[in-house]
Design a protein around this motif. Structure first.
Motif, short mmCIF file in Angstrom:
data_model
loop_
_atom_site.label_atom_id
_atom_site.label_comp_id
_atom_site.label_asym_id
_atom_site.label_seq_id
_atom_site.Cartn_x
_atom_site.Cartn_y
_atom_site.Cartn_z
N SER A 55 0.92 -1.29 0.03
CA SER A 55 0.17 0.01 -0.18
C SER A 55 1.02 1.07 -0.09
O SER A 55 2.19 1.16 0.01
CB SER A 55 -1.09 -0.08 1.35
OG SER A 55 -0.65 0.89 2.13
N THR A 56 0.26 2.50 0.08
CA THR A 56 0.98 3.62 0.10
C THR A 56 1.11 3.85 1.64
O THR A 56 0.11 3.96 2.31
CB THR A 56 0.26 4.83 -0.60
OG1 THR A 56 0.16 4.45 -2.02
CG2 THR A 56 1.30 5.90 -0.57
N LEU A 90 -1.08 18.70 3.05
CA LEU A 90 -2.25 18.51 3.47
C LEU A 90 -2.86 17.70 2.99
O LEU A 90 -3.58 16.58 3.56
CB LEU A 90 -3.22 20.06 3.52
CG LEU A 90 -2.99 20.52 5.01
CD1 LEU A 90 -1.53 21.21 5.27
CD2 LEU A 90 -4.02 21.94 4.98
N GLU A 91 -2.70 17.43 1.53
CA GLU A 91 -3.31 16.25 0.83
C GLU A 91 -2.77 14.92 1.25
O GLU A 91 -3.73 13.96 1.40
CB GLU A 91 -2.68 16.18 -0.71
CG GLU A 91 -3.49 17.35 -1.44
CD GLU A 91 -2.97 18.66 -1.21
OE1 GLU A 91 -1.84 18.89 -0.34
OE2 GLU A 91 -3.42 19.70 -1.74
N SER A 92 -1.52 14.71 1.50
CA SER A 92 -1.08 13.41 2.01
C SER A 92 -1.66 13.30 3.55
O SER A 92 -1.63 12.03 3.81
CB SER A 92 0.59 13.26 2.00
OG SER A 92 0.77 13.38 0.56
N ALA A 104 -8.09 10.95 7.89
CA ALA A 104 -9.42 10.77 7.90
C ALA A 104 -9.76 10.18 6.48
O ALA A 104 -10.70 9.39 6.43
CB ALA A 104 -9.72 12.37 7.48
N ALA A 105 -9.12 10.47 5.57
CA ALA A 105 -9.56 9.38 4.15
C ALA A 105 -9.15 7.96 4.25
O ALA A 105 -9.53 7.32 3.49
CB ALA A 105 -9.06 10.25 2.84
N ARG A 106 -8.24 7.72 5.04
CA ARG A 106 -7.69 6.08 5.08
C ARG A 106 -7.23 5.73 3.72
O ARG A 106 -7.48 4.41 3.62
CB ARG A 106 -8.77 5.27 5.83
CG ARG A 106 -9.23 5.80 6.95
CD ARG A 106 -10.52 4.95 7.64
NE ARG A 106 -10.64 5.40 9.15
CZ ARG A 106 -10.10 5.00 10.17
NH1 ARG A 106 -9.21 3.92 10.06
NH2 ARG A 106 -10.56 5.66 11.37
#
Ligand SMILES: [Zn+2]
Ligand SMILES: [Zn+2]
Ligand SMILES: [Zn+2]
Length: 723
Positions: free
Chosen positions: A215-216, A359-361, A367-369
């Protein structure tokens, strides 16, 4: 064989994805996506890259031409990278013929690389060209050499001799072994053998996760928490099992610790693919990587596209760094995001590392998991958080931009035999030449930015286009002779400090000071060993330097980035301040001079707590609908005639408005903050959306219009630069 085979060939610079050619029987078994071939194109022979092969073809047979030659495997790329090129093309709205250029060293696909020799030496001829080859038999002579000696006319003659079987030709890609990478001689630092408990926990979590599914990962680790060692331990396992690893870094010359550690751990396996290499050296590295001889590939964003077979892991260090994003040419890709897609494509892990994640990463890992969060909270032994002091410049006397208080602290630090770093993200001597009577600021005639005074050369310079001018005697607007240089750049700080501390060694590190090769390592060394006491510099200082004896970091003007009309201004300012402050190992002090002590970036930097900053900032992004909650794409229209640019932008806007999907917001067209660069006016339409499919559907209409040649239209997906 009795069936026909075709190949779609990507030909660079044609603005078209591919062209279809027919395959000769003897080529069929050899041809795979990624192979470089020679094909006839518009009365010329050009190089192209195989996109795919197929058995059907819509074109009529007489129209369709043959693939003439397949070039050696060394200079081909891999089928998976063609898949990656396809994704980049689609995601970033760039034809394959542009995208493919990322995957080859410069000029590999463009330059003429034929060479020639006689088939037999014992040929009788008075022809000077044949005589020439005869003397040099059996050496191969490059086309370039022949043309240099015999002129352009020799080209057709050579072709004739090749057809007549007198001369033979072959394709030759020149490579040269890279010069040894200049290593910083800071090898006194020992490489830790054992992970700290916190690092051990991160390694365990990583292994546990990839045993289920690659995964990342976001490795969120404070400066001095040992991220580099964590990378190394993970990489080692992949390399030892025969796989390749790619590590992206913002700039190799500024990350001495990584280069030093990797060389010592991986030795001959490592290759550094960077901008100071010649084209031939880059091709040499390309072929070694292709053969699997170099399996630890370290470099800036271009290193991602090297053909590493058996790739097992990708690391993107300092993942928040804006240098990963191409903003000028299409495709305007972000290497970090491409790395994540590439990892998914190959089903291998990708590690994004940073002390100050974008902030994206951060959002993707929390929150976005979407990513797995690995956190290194504590600094390794020998490191502690610095004391941070904010100076409100509204209440300070600071004749040359440096407050009395900061000067005091510099003096104290030097007296206690420690070193000082002074950080100012503005090069040159003075950023403005202003008229005292009418307030006019001298601007570049070609760009809408002010000219910066450089004292050593005694000129005003444009930092965007390189324009230079003498200081005028009078104001260009009102004619007054009352002109004044205003503001402070790194050169001025250096001068002021040199005058005040005349008996100690001071150096400056910015683009101007280190333009000569080898300057960065020299300054680094001298500072490391204490020969230099004070180092003045731009954000170059903030990247990866680690100095044990650093006692004070002074930020001369924290407001420069904050003033940018960009929703990421606070994020960038905080990241920069945090990175610069993180240069302090233990017991040191950071002094930040600002006119905006109440801004979020500055009021929260004091606690040295990135997470707290990010959570507040994310709440704002959500409220105003900015990334990572909604996404952005910028369409930039450029041209020399301002009115026509405005008109054309409006035309595009109207088209998009008709085709747009409901959730897509269209903003603009408006002039970019830098309205003019190199005499070209720049207008922008911004699209805000949540789902990429909706962007895709909206922009489909662009494919149907023809862009007049006096305009350029650039689609920039997920832009970072909105200036
Ligand atoms: Zn103080
Ligand atoms: Zn004036
Ligand atoms: Zn300019």
């Amino acid at each position: 064989m009795n069936f026909k085979m075709y190949a779609d060939i990507i030909i660079p610079d044609t603005k078209t994805d591919f062209f279809t050619y027919r395959l000769k029987d003897e080529h069929i078994s050899e041809i795979t996506p990624g192979r470089v071939v020679v094909v006839p194109f518009k009365n010329k022979k050009v190089k192209g890259v195989v996109y795919r092969t197929k058995k059907e073809c819509e074109l009529q047979l007489p129209e369709i031409k043959w693939v003439e030659e397949i070039l050696p495997e060394d200079i081909s790329t891999l089928p998976t990278l063609i898949k990656l090129a396809e994704w980049i093309s689609q995601y970033y709205f760039s034809p394959l013929s542009e995208t493919i250029k990322l995957f080859f060293p410069p000029k590999t696909l463009e330059r003429e690389t034929k060479e020639y020799r006689l088939r037999q030496q014992n040929i009788e001829s008075k022809d000077p060209l044949i005589q020439y080859f005869k003397k040099r038999y059996p050496r191969w002579i490059s086309l370039k050499t022949v043309l240099n000696n015999f002129g352009e006319a020799a080209r057709r003659k050579l072709e004739k001799l090749v057809r007549g079987g007198i001369i033979e030709e072959r394709e030759k890609i020149y490579t040269r072994k890279e010069k040894e990478f200049r290593v910083y001689p800071v090898t006194t630092r020992s490489i830790p053998h054992n992970p700290t408990p916190a690092q051990k926990e991160v390694l365990r979590k990583f292994k546990e996760k990839i045993s289920h599914k690659p995964s990342t990962f976001l490795l969120f680790g404070a400066t001095g928490s040992g991220k580099t060692m964590v990378y190394s331990w993970i990489m080692k396992e992949f390399v030892e099992s025969g796989m390749s690893v790619i590590v992206l870094v913002p700039e190799i010359s500024l990350t001495p610790q990584i280069t030093d550690f990797f060389l010592r751990i991986f030795g001959d396996m490592v290759t550094f693919y960077h901008s100071a290499l010649s084209d031939a050296e880059r091709r040499w590295i390309f072929t070694r990587v292709r053969k699997g001889e170099k399996r630890v590939i370290v470099g800036p964003r271009s290193a991602l596209f090297l053909p590493a077979p058996q790739l097992g892991l990708i690391v993107v260090d300092e993942e928040h760094d804006t240098s990963y994003k191409e903003e000028e040419r299409t495709p305007c890709y972000n290497a970090r995001d491409v790395a994540v897609f590439y990892g998914n494509l190959l089903n291998i892990p990708v590690i994004l590392g940073s002390a100050t994640p974008s902030l994206e990463s951060f959002y993707n890992a929390t929150a976005a998991r979407k990513y797995t969060l690995l956190e290194l909270k504590e600094r390794i032994p020998g490191y502690s958080n610095p004391t941070i002091e904010i100076i409100d410049m509204k209440e300070e006397k600071a004749p040359a931009g440096i407050s009395i208080h900061l000067l005091d602290e510099i003096k104290k630090t030097i007296e206690s035999n420690k070193q000082v770093m002074l950080f100012l993200n503005r090069r040159g001597f003075s950023p403005y030449l202003i008229c005292r009577d009418c307030g006019y600021i001298m601007k570049c005639p070609h760009c809408s930015v002010g000219l910066v005074y450089h004292k050593k050369e005694g000129v005003l310079k444009c930092h965007l286009c390189g324009y230079k001018a003498k200081i005028p005697d009078i104001c260009l607007k009102c004619g007054s002779p009352n002109l004044k240089l205003m503001g402070v750049g790194t050169q001025k700080v250096e001068e002021v400090i040199k005058n005040l501390f005349s008996n100690i060694q001071i150096a400056r590190m910015d683009v101007d000071a280190v333009s000569k090769k080898g300057m960065v390592p020299r300054i680094y060394e001298d500072f490391y060993h204490g020969k230099l006491k004070i180092l003045v510099g731009t954000k170059m200082l903030g990247k990866g330097f680690d100095f044990p004896n650093l006692g004070l970091v002074g930020v001369i003007n924290a407001d420069i980035g904050l003033g940018m009309p960009d929703f990421r201004a606070e994020e960038r300012s905080f990241q920069l301040l945090y990175q610069v402050a993180g240069r302090i190992r233990k017991g040191g002090k950071v002094i930040i001079q600002t006119h905006n002590p109440e801004s979020r970036a500055i009021s929260t930097i004091k606690k040295f707590d990135y997470r707290a900053f990010v959570l507040n900032e994310l709440a704002d992004r959500k409220k105003y609908g900015y990334p990572p909650y909604r996404r952005l794409t910028s369409i930039e229209i450029e041209g020399r005639d301002l009115n026509k640019v405005i008109e054309f932008s409006q035309t595009i806007f109207n088209l998009l408005e008709k085709s747009k999907k409901q959730e897509v917001e269209l903003l603009g067209p408006a002039s970019c903050p830098r309205e003019k660069i190199r005499n070209k006016y720049r207008y922008r339409i911004l699209l805000k959306y949540k789902k990429y499919e909706n962007l895709n559907a909206t922009l489909r209409v662009l494919k149907e219009i023809k862009i007049p040649t006096n305009f350029t239209l650039k689609v920039n997906v997920d832009p970072l630069d909105l200036m």
